[in-house]
Design a protein around this motif. Sequence first.
Motif, PDB file in Angstrom:
ATOM      1  N   SER A  37       0.829  -1.206   0.000  1.00 63.73           N
ATOM      2  CA  SER A  37       0.000   0.000   0.000  1.00 63.73           C
ATOM      3  C   SER A  37       0.862   1.254   0.000  1.00 63.73           C
ATOM      4  O   SER A  37       2.054   1.212   0.302  1.00 63.73           O
ATOM      5  N   ALA A  38       0.233   2.371  -0.332  1.00 63.40           N
ATOM      6  CA  ALA A  38       0.942   3.653  -0.384  1.00 63.40           C
ATOM      7  C   ALA A  38      -0.063   4.780  -0.206  1.00 63.40           C
ATOM      8  O   ALA A  38      -1.276   4.588  -0.403  1.00 63.40           O
ATOM      9  N   ALA A  39       0.436   5.956   0.157  1.00 68.21           N
ATOM     10  CA  ALA A  39      -0.446   7.108   0.350  1.00 68.21           C
ATOM     11  C   ALA A  39       0.323   8.395   0.106  1.00 68.21           C
ATOM     12  O   ALA A  39       1.545   8.456   0.302  1.00 68.21           O
ATOM     13  N   LEU A  40      -0.421   9.432  -0.287  1.00 69.80           N
ATOM     14  CA  LEU A  40       0.151  10.745  -0.565  1.00 69.80           C
ATOM     15  C   LEU A  40      -0.821  11.812  -0.076  1.00 69.80           C
ATOM     16  O   LEU A  40      -1.990  11.818  -0.464  1.00 69.80           O
ATOM     17  N   LEU A  41      -0.332  12.695   0.782  1.00 67.10           N
ATOM     18  CA  LEU A  41      -1.149  13.789   1.307  1.00 67.10           C
ATOM     19  C   LEU A  41      -0.376  15.093   1.152  1.00 67.10           C
ATOM     20  O   LEU A  41       0.778  15.184   1.562  1.00 67.10           O
ATOM     21  N   VAL A  42      -1.033  16.107   0.558  1.00 63.47           N
ATOM     22  CA  VAL A  42      -0.449  17.445   0.434  1.00 63.47           C
ATOM     23  C   VAL A  42      -1.461  18.437   0.976  1.00 63.47           C
ATOM     24  O   VAL A  42      -2.625  18.450   0.550  1.00 63.47           O
ATOM     25  N   VAL A  43      -1.031  19.277   1.928  1.00 61.84           N
ATOM     26  CA  VAL A  43      -1.907  20.295   2.510  1.00 61.84           C
ATOM     27  C   VAL A  43      -1.322  21.678   2.266  1.00 61.84           C
ATOM     28  O   VAL A  43      -0.119  21.836   2.041  1.00 61.84           O
ATOM     29  N   ARG A  44      -2.171  22.671   2.323  1.00 65.59           N
ATOM     30  CA  ARG A  44      -1.732  24.043   2.075  1.00 65.59           C
ATOM     31  C   ARG A  44      -0.814  24.546   3.195  1.00 65.59           C
ATOM     32  O   ARG A  44      -0.941  24.139   4.350  1.00 65.59           O
ATOM     33  N   GLY A  45       0.061  25.460   2.820  1.00 61.48           N
ATOM     34  CA  GLY A  45       0.920  26.077   3.818  1.00 61.48           C
ATOM     35  C   GLY A  45       0.148  26.973   4.760  1.00 61.48           C
ATOM     36  O   GLY A  45       0.519  27.142   5.919  1.00 61.48           O
ATOM     37  N   LYS A  46      -0.946  27.565   4.274  1.00 63.42           N
ATOM     38  CA  LYS A  46      -1.811  28.404   5.092  1.00 63.42           C
ATOM     39  C   LYS A  46      -3.251  27.933   4.936  1.00 63.42           C
ATOM     40  O   LYS A  46      -3.711  27.651   3.828  1.00 63.42           O
ATOM     41  N   ALA A  47      -3.959  27.850   6.042  1.00 59.84           N
ATOM     42  CA  ALA A  47      -5.357  27.423   6.006  1.00 59.84           C
ATOM     43  C   ALA A  47      -6.206  28.489   5.315  1.00 59.84           C
ATOM     44  O   ALA A  47      -5.932  29.684   5.409  1.00 59.84           O
ATOM     45  N   THR A  48      -7.252  28.034   4.628  1.00 59.43           N
ATOM     46  CA  THR A  48      -8.164  28.954   3.942  1.00 59.43           C
ATOM     47  C   THR A  48      -9.523  28.919   4.632  1.00 59.43           C
ATOM     48  O   THR A  48      -9.609  28.881   5.851  1.00 59.43           O
ATOM     49  N   GLU A  49     -10.599  28.877   3.836  1.00 54.93           N
ATOM     50  CA  GLU A  49     -11.936  28.983   4.434  1.00 54.93           C
ATOM     51  C   GLU A  49     -12.388  27.730   5.162  1.00 54.93           C
ATOM     52  O   GLU A  49     -13.320  27.759   5.947  1.00 54.93           O
ATOM     53  N   GLY A  50     -11.725  26.622   4.911  1.00 54.36           N
ATOM     54  CA  GLY A  50     -12.140  25.400   5.585  1.00 54.36           C
ATOM     55  C   GLY A  50     -11.297  24.222   5.157  1.00 54.36           C
ATOM     56  O   GLY A  50     -10.644  24.260   4.105  1.00 54.36           O
ATOM     57  N   PRO A  51     -11.279  23.157   5.962  1.00 53.25           N
ATOM     58  CA  PRO A  51     -10.437  21.994   5.654  1.00 53.25           C
ATOM     59  C   PRO A  51     -10.788  21.324   4.336  1.00 53.25           C
ATOM     60  O   PRO A  51      -9.937  20.658   3.738  1.00 53.25           O
ATOM     61  N   TRP A  52     -12.023  21.484   3.865  1.00 53.49           N
ATOM     62  CA  TRP A  52     -12.407  20.878   2.594  1.00 53.49           C
ATOM     63  C   TRP A  52     -11.639  21.481   1.411  1.00 53.49           C
ATOM     64  O   TRP A  52     -11.549  20.861   0.357  1.00 53.49           O
ATOM     65  N   ALA A  53     -11.075  22.670   1.593  1.00 53.85           N
ATOM     66  CA  ALA A  53     -10.323  23.320   0.518  1.00 53.85           C
ATOM     67  C   ALA A  53      -8.817  23.251   0.746  1.00 53.85           C
ATOM     68  O   ALA A  53      -8.051  23.717  -0.087  1.00 53.85           O
ATOM     69  N   ASP A  54      -8.406  22.680   1.856  1.00 47.32           N
ATOM     70  CA  ASP A  54      -7.001  22.767   2.247  1.00 47.32           C
ATOM     71  C   ASP A  54      -6.205  21.501   1.991  1.00 47.32           C
ATOM     72  O   ASP A  54      -4.985  21.494   2.150  1.00 47.32           O
ATOM     73  N   ARG A  55      -6.870  20.403   1.625  1.00 49.46           N
ATOM     74  CA  ARG A  55      -6.157  19.182   1.233  1.00 49.46           C
ATOM     75  C   ARG A  55      -6.012  19.202  -0.284  1.00 49.46           C
ATOM     76  O   ARG A  55      -6.946  18.896  -1.018  1.00 49.46           O
ATOM     77  N   LEU A  56      -4.842  19.571  -0.742  1.00 43.36           N
ATOM     78  CA  LEU A  56      -4.627  19.727  -2.173  1.00 43.36           C
ATOM     79  C   LEU A  56      -4.559  18.390  -2.889  1.00 43.36           C
ATOM     80  O   LEU A  56      -5.016  18.257  -4.025  1.00 43.36           O
ATOM     81  N   VAL A  57      -3.953  17.412  -2.249  1.00 42.90           N
ATOM     82  CA  VAL A  57      -3.884  16.049  -2.780  1.00 42.90           C
ATOM     83  C   VAL A  57      -4.097  15.102  -1.606  1.00 42.90           C
ATOM     84  O   VAL A  57      -3.476  15.264  -0.553  1.00 42.90           O
TER      85      VAL A  57
END
Length: 333
Positions: free
Chosen positions: A196-216
Amino acid sequence: MFLKRSLVALAVLLLGLAQVAAAQVYSTTDPLAHTFSIVARDPATGDMAVAVQSHWFSVGTSVSWGEAGVGVVATQSFTNKSFGLRGLALLKSGKSAQQALDELLANDEGRDVRQVAILDNQGRVAVHTGKKCVDMAGHIAGKEFSVQANMMLNDKVWPAMAKAYEQNASLPLAERVLAALDAAQAAGGDIRGRQSAALLVVRGKATEGPWADRLVDLRVDDNAAPLTELRRLLKLHRAYEHMNAGDLAVEKNDMPKAIQEYQAAEKMFPNNLEMKYWHAITLANKQQVPAALALLRPIFKEEPNWRILTERLPKVGLLTVSDAELKQILSLK
Protein backbone atom coordinates in the motif's frame (compact mmCIF):
# COMPACT_ATOMS: atom_id res chain seq x y z
CA MET A 1 5.72 -26.76 48.30
CA PHE A 2 5.79 -23.12 49.45
CA LEU A 3 8.86 -22.47 47.27
CA LYS A 4 7.19 -24.09 44.27
CA ARG A 5 4.05 -21.96 44.72
CA SER A 6 6.20 -18.84 45.07
CA LEU A 7 8.08 -19.58 41.88
CA VAL A 8 4.83 -20.16 40.00
CA ALA A 9 3.42 -16.91 41.35
CA LEU A 10 6.57 -15.06 40.34
CA ALA A 11 6.42 -16.53 36.86
CA VAL A 12 2.78 -15.45 36.49
CA LEU A 13 3.67 -11.97 37.73
CA LEU A 14 6.56 -11.64 35.27
CA LEU A 15 4.37 -12.87 32.42
CA GLY A 16 1.76 -10.31 33.34
CA LEU A 17 4.34 -7.52 33.40
CA ALA A 18 5.65 -8.61 30.01
CA GLN A 19 2.13 -8.53 28.59
CA VAL A 20 1.56 -5.04 29.99
CA ALA A 21 4.83 -3.83 28.46
CA ALA A 22 3.90 -5.37 25.13
CA ALA A 23 0.50 -3.70 25.26
CA GLN A 24 2.20 -0.35 25.70
CA VAL A 25 4.16 -0.94 22.50
CA TYR A 26 1.58 -2.60 20.31
CA SER A 27 -2.19 -2.94 20.21
CA THR A 28 -4.73 -3.94 17.58
CA THR A 29 -5.43 -0.25 16.94
CA ASP A 30 -1.75 0.54 16.34
CA PRO A 31 -0.62 -1.39 13.26
CA LEU A 32 2.88 -2.66 12.56
CA ALA A 33 3.55 -0.20 9.74
CA HIS A 34 7.19 -0.98 8.97
CA THR A 35 7.78 1.25 6.01
CA PHE A 36 9.54 4.16 4.32
CA SER A 37 8.16 7.68 4.20
CA ILE A 38 8.96 11.34 3.57
CA VAL A 39 7.71 14.61 5.08
CA ALA A 40 8.49 17.78 3.14
CA ARG A 41 7.64 21.46 2.66
CA ASP A 42 7.71 23.38 -0.62
CA PRO A 43 9.76 26.53 0.12
CA ALA A 44 8.04 28.42 -2.70
CA THR A 45 4.40 27.79 -1.71
CA GLY A 46 4.66 26.64 1.90
CA ASP A 47 2.59 23.55 1.03
CA MET A 48 3.47 20.45 3.03
CA ALA A 49 3.44 16.77 2.10
CA VAL A 50 3.73 13.34 3.66
CA ALA A 51 4.05 10.23 1.49
CA VAL A 52 4.57 6.59 2.37
CA GLN A 53 4.78 3.04 1.03
CA SER A 54 4.69 -0.20 3.01
CA HIS A 55 4.05 -3.93 2.88
CA TRP A 56 1.03 -3.39 5.11
CA PHE A 57 -2.65 -2.98 4.34
CA SER A 58 -3.93 0.62 4.07
CA VAL A 59 -0.78 2.28 5.36
CA GLY A 60 -2.20 5.75 4.74
CA THR A 61 -4.77 5.34 7.52
CA SER A 62 -2.08 4.99 10.18
CA VAL A 63 1.21 6.59 9.10
CA SER A 64 0.40 9.90 7.37
CA TRP A 65 -1.22 12.92 9.05
CA GLY A 66 -1.40 16.58 8.09
CA GLU A 67 -3.23 19.86 8.61
CA ALA A 68 -3.02 23.01 6.51
CA GLY A 69 -1.10 25.83 8.16
CA VAL A 70 0.09 23.46 10.89
CA GLY A 71 2.34 20.65 9.66
CA VAL A 72 2.61 16.98 8.74
CA VAL A 73 3.49 13.84 10.71
CA ALA A 74 4.66 10.35 9.75
CA THR A 75 4.37 7.78 12.56
CA GLN A 76 5.59 4.28 11.72
CA SER A 77 7.46 1.11 12.74
CA PHE A 78 5.45 -0.06 15.80
CA THR A 79 3.01 2.71 14.99
CA ASN A 80 1.49 4.93 17.63
CA LYS A 81 -1.40 6.41 15.67
CA SER A 82 -2.14 8.93 18.41
CA PHE A 83 1.13 10.66 17.48
CA GLY A 84 -0.60 11.94 14.34
CA LEU A 85 -3.40 13.97 15.91
CA ARG A 86 -1.46 14.73 19.09
CA GLY A 87 1.55 15.89 17.13
CA LEU A 88 -0.57 18.24 15.02
CA ALA A 89 -2.29 19.56 18.13
CA LEU A 90 1.08 20.33 19.72
CA LEU A 91 2.21 22.16 16.59
CA LYS A 92 -1.06 24.09 16.54
CA SER A 93 -0.48 25.14 20.14
CA GLY A 94 2.77 26.82 19.11
CA LYS A 95 5.29 24.04 19.68
CA SER A 96 8.12 23.58 17.19
CA ALA A 97 8.53 20.24 15.42
CA GLN A 98 11.28 19.22 17.86
CA GLN A 99 9.31 20.30 20.93
CA ALA A 100 6.29 18.34 19.71
CA LEU A 101 8.34 15.23 19.07
CA ASP A 102 10.08 15.46 22.45
CA GLU A 103 6.75 15.71 24.22
CA LEU A 104 5.28 12.74 22.34
CA LEU A 105 8.23 10.51 23.13
CA ALA A 106 8.66 11.60 26.74
CA ASN A 107 5.68 9.59 27.99
CA ASP A 108 5.85 6.75 25.46
CA GLU A 109 7.04 3.41 26.83
CA GLY A 110 7.47 2.20 23.27
CA ARG A 111 9.77 4.98 22.11
CA ASP A 112 12.57 2.51 21.30
CA VAL A 113 10.44 0.83 18.63
CA ARG A 114 8.91 4.02 17.21
CA GLN A 115 9.93 5.90 14.11
CA VAL A 116 8.42 9.37 13.86
CA ALA A 117 8.98 12.44 11.68
CA ILE A 118 7.34 15.84 12.19
CA LEU A 119 7.54 18.90 9.97
CA ASP A 120 6.00 22.22 11.01
CA ASN A 121 4.69 25.12 8.93
CA GLN A 122 8.05 26.88 9.08
CA GLY A 123 9.83 23.93 7.52
CA ARG A 124 11.48 22.81 10.76
CA VAL A 125 11.94 19.05 10.97
CA ALA A 126 12.30 16.62 13.87
CA VAL A 127 12.78 12.88 13.43
CA HIS A 128 13.31 9.89 15.70
CA THR A 129 14.35 6.32 14.90
CA GLY A 130 14.13 4.10 17.98
CA LYS A 131 17.13 1.93 18.75
CA LYS A 132 14.97 -1.21 18.55
CA CYS A 133 13.43 -0.49 15.13
CA VAL A 134 13.94 -3.49 12.87
CA ASP A 135 17.03 -3.27 10.65
CA MET A 136 17.72 -1.82 8.30
CA ALA A 137 16.44 1.40 9.81
CA GLY A 138 17.47 5.03 9.72
CA HIS A 139 16.64 8.56 8.66
CA ILE A 140 18.06 11.69 7.09
CA ALA A 141 16.81 15.19 7.95
CA GLY A 142 17.49 17.74 5.24
CA LYS A 143 16.42 21.29 4.49
CA GLU A 144 12.65 21.35 5.02
CA PHE A 145 12.31 17.59 4.60
CA SER A 146 13.01 14.28 6.28
CA VAL A 147 13.15 10.71 4.97
CA GLN A 148 12.85 7.71 7.28
CA ALA A 149 12.67 3.95 6.85
CA ASN A 150 12.71 0.74 8.85
CA MET A 151 12.70 -2.99 8.05
CA MET A 152 14.38 -2.19 4.74
CA LEU A 153 16.27 -4.64 2.56
CA ASN A 154 19.46 -2.58 2.97
CA ASP A 155 20.79 0.71 4.34
CA LYS A 156 20.80 2.41 0.92
CA VAL A 157 17.07 3.13 0.94
CA TRP A 158 16.77 6.39 2.88
CA PRO A 159 19.93 7.95 1.39
CA ALA A 160 18.45 7.23 -2.06
CA MET A 161 15.23 8.97 -1.01
CA ALA A 162 17.06 12.07 0.18
CA LYS A 163 19.12 12.27 -3.00
CA ALA A 164 16.07 11.88 -5.26
CA TYR A 165 14.13 14.54 -3.36
CA GLU A 166 16.98 17.02 -3.52
CA GLN A 167 17.61 16.38 -7.22
CA ASN A 168 13.99 16.93 -8.24
CA ALA A 169 13.48 20.45 -6.90
CA SER A 170 11.89 21.57 -10.19
CA LEU A 171 8.92 19.22 -9.76
CA PRO A 172 5.65 20.11 -8.00
CA LEU A 173 5.72 18.96 -4.37
CA ALA A 174 3.48 15.92 -4.89
CA GLU A 175 5.53 14.62 -7.81
CA ARG A 176 8.74 15.42 -5.96
CA VAL A 177 7.92 13.29 -2.90
CA LEU A 178 6.78 10.48 -5.21
CA ALA A 179 10.20 10.60 -6.84
CA ALA A 180 11.68 9.98 -3.39
CA LEU A 181 9.41 6.97 -2.84
CA ASP A 182 10.30 5.56 -6.26
CA ALA A 183 13.99 5.90 -5.40
CA ALA A 184 13.45 4.02 -2.15
CA GLN A 185 11.81 1.14 -3.96
CA ALA A 186 14.52 1.09 -6.62
CA ALA A 187 17.18 0.90 -3.89
CA GLY A 188 15.59 -2.20 -2.35
CA GLY A 189 12.62 -0.95 -0.37
CA ASP A 190 10.76 -2.89 2.30
CA ILE A 191 12.34 -6.31 2.82
CA ARG A 192 8.83 -7.85 2.75
CA GLY A 193 7.77 -6.32 -0.55
CA ARG A 194 4.96 -3.88 -1.41
CA GLN A 195 1.26 -3.54 -0.63
CA SER A 196 0.00 0.00 0.00
CA ALA A 197 0.94 3.65 -0.38
CA ALA A 198 -0.45 7.11 0.35
CA LEU A 199 0.15 10.74 -0.57
CA LEU A 200 -1.15 13.79 1.31
CA VAL A 201 -0.45 17.44 0.43
CA VAL A 202 -1.91 20.29 2.51
CA ARG A 203 -1.73 24.04 2.07
CA GLY A 204 0.92 26.08 3.82
CA LYS A 205 -1.81 28.40 5.09
CA ALA A 206 -5.36 27.42 6.01
CA THR A 207 -8.16 28.95 3.94
CA GLU A 208 -11.94 28.98 4.43
CA GLY A 209 -12.14 25.40 5.59
CA PRO A 210 -10.44 21.99 5.65
CA TRP A 211 -12.41 20.88 2.59
CA ALA A 212 -10.32 23.32 0.52
CA ASP A 213 -7.00 22.77 2.25
CA ARG A 214 -6.16 19.18 1.23
CA LEU A 215 -4.63 19.73 -2.17
CA VAL A 216 -3.88 16.05 -2.78
CA ASP A 217 -5.24 13.15 -0.72
CA LEU A 218 -4.68 9.79 -2.39
CA ARG A 219 -4.42 6.24 -1.05
CA VAL A 220 -3.70 2.82 -2.52
CA ASP A 221 -4.75 0.32 0.13
CA ASP A 222 -3.87 -3.01 -1.51
CA ASN A 223 -1.97 -3.36 -4.76
CA ALA A 224 0.92 -5.42 -6.13
CA ALA A 225 2.57 -2.20 -7.36
CA PRO A 226 1.23 0.56 -5.09
CA LEU A 227 3.60 3.30 -6.24
CA THR A 228 2.71 2.73 -9.87
CA GLU A 229 -0.97 2.96 -8.99
CA LEU A 230 -0.39 6.02 -6.79
CA ARG A 231 1.34 7.80 -9.65
CA ARG A 232 -1.57 6.91 -11.96
CA LEU A 233 -4.01 8.37 -9.42
CA LEU A 234 -1.95 11.54 -9.13
CA LYS A 235 -1.99 11.92 -12.90
CA LEU A 236 -5.77 11.46 -12.86
CA HIS A 237 -5.99 14.05 -10.09
CA ARG A 238 -4.06 16.49 -12.27
CA ALA A 239 -6.37 15.77 -15.20
CA TYR A 240 -9.42 16.60 -13.11
CA GLU A 241 -7.71 19.81 -12.01
CA HIS A 242 -7.74 20.74 -15.70
CA MET A 243 -11.44 19.83 -15.87
CA ASN A 244 -12.19 22.06 -12.87
CA ALA A 245 -10.18 24.88 -14.44
CA GLY A 246 -12.21 24.42 -17.61
CA ASP A 247 -15.46 24.69 -15.68
CA LEU A 248 -14.21 27.89 -14.02
CA ALA A 249 -13.32 29.34 -17.42
CA VAL A 250 -16.84 28.56 -18.65
CA GLU A 251 -18.29 30.44 -15.68
CA LYS A 252 -16.16 33.43 -16.71
CA ASN A 253 -17.29 32.98 -20.33
CA ASP A 254 -13.70 32.37 -21.43
CA MET A 255 -14.38 29.59 -23.94
CA PRO A 256 -10.88 29.46 -25.47
CA LYS A 257 -9.45 28.86 -21.99
CA ALA A 258 -12.16 26.30 -21.20
CA ILE A 259 -11.49 24.34 -24.38
CA GLN A 260 -7.75 24.44 -23.69
CA GLU A 261 -8.23 23.02 -20.18
CA TYR A 262 -10.68 20.33 -21.27
CA GLN A 263 -8.37 19.22 -24.06
CA ALA A 264 -5.43 19.07 -21.64
CA ALA A 265 -7.42 16.74 -19.38
CA GLU A 266 -8.54 14.54 -22.25
CA LYS A 267 -4.99 14.31 -23.59
CA MET A 268 -3.87 12.89 -20.24
CA PHE A 269 -6.65 10.27 -20.19
CA PRO A 270 -7.97 9.87 -23.74
CA ASN A 271 -10.15 6.89 -22.82
CA ASN A 272 -12.02 8.67 -20.05
CA LEU A 273 -15.52 9.12 -21.44
CA GLU A 274 -16.74 11.35 -18.63
CA MET A 275 -14.14 14.03 -19.33
CA LYS A 276 -15.18 14.10 -22.98
CA TYR A 277 -18.86 14.01 -22.07
CA TRP A 278 -18.90 17.10 -19.84
CA HIS A 279 -16.69 18.90 -22.32
CA ALA A 280 -19.38 18.22 -24.93
CA ILE A 281 -22.23 19.32 -22.65
CA THR A 282 -20.39 22.58 -21.95
CA LEU A 283 -20.00 23.21 -25.66
CA ALA A 284 -23.72 22.56 -26.21
CA ASN A 285 -24.65 24.97 -23.44
CA LYS A 286 -22.49 27.62 -25.10
CA GLN A 287 -24.34 27.30 -28.43
CA GLN A 288 -21.59 25.18 -29.99
CA VAL A 289 -23.86 22.23 -30.72
CA PRO A 290 -22.05 20.95 -33.85
CA ALA A 291 -18.82 20.64 -31.88
CA ALA A 292 -20.73 18.96 -29.05
CA LEU A 293 -22.28 16.47 -31.46
CA ALA A 294 -18.84 15.46 -32.74
CA LEU A 295 -17.75 14.60 -29.21
CA LEU A 296 -20.98 12.92 -28.15
CA ARG A 297 -21.36 10.58 -31.12
CA PRO A 298 -18.53 8.16 -30.19
CA ILE A 299 -19.43 8.44 -26.49
CA PHE A 300 -23.01 7.31 -27.09
CA LYS A 301 -21.79 4.54 -29.35
CA GLU A 302 -19.39 3.18 -26.73
CA GLU A 303 -21.70 3.56 -23.74
CA PRO A 304 -25.45 4.10 -24.41
CA ASN A 305 -26.17 5.11 -20.82
CA TRP A 306 -24.64 8.54 -21.51
CA ARG A 307 -27.50 9.16 -23.97
CA ILE A 308 -30.01 8.31 -21.23
CA LEU A 309 -28.26 10.68 -18.82
CA THR A 310 -28.31 13.45 -21.43
CA GLU A 311 -32.09 13.18 -21.67
CA ARG A 312 -32.34 13.85 -17.92
CA LEU A 313 -30.08 16.90 -17.78
CA PRO A 314 -32.51 19.63 -19.01
CA LYS A 315 -34.82 18.95 -16.04
CA VAL A 316 -32.14 20.06 -13.58
CA GLY A 317 -30.69 22.84 -15.74
CA LEU A 318 -27.44 21.12 -16.67
CA LEU A 319 -28.29 21.14 -20.38
CA THR A 320 -29.87 24.35 -21.69
CA VAL A 321 -30.29 23.65 -25.42
CA SER A 322 -33.53 24.09 -27.35
CA ASP A 323 -35.97 21.23 -27.81
CA ALA A 324 -34.86 20.87 -31.42
CA GLU A 325 -31.19 20.74 -30.44
CA LEU A 326 -31.92 18.20 -27.69
CA LYS A 327 -33.71 16.01 -30.21
CA GLN A 328 -30.71 16.31 -32.53
CA ILE A 329 -28.36 15.26 -29.75
CA LEU A 330 -30.47 12.31 -28.62
CA SER A 331 -30.88 11.03 -32.18
CA LEU A 332 -27.15 10.70 -32.78
CA LYS A 333 -26.13 7.42 -34.44
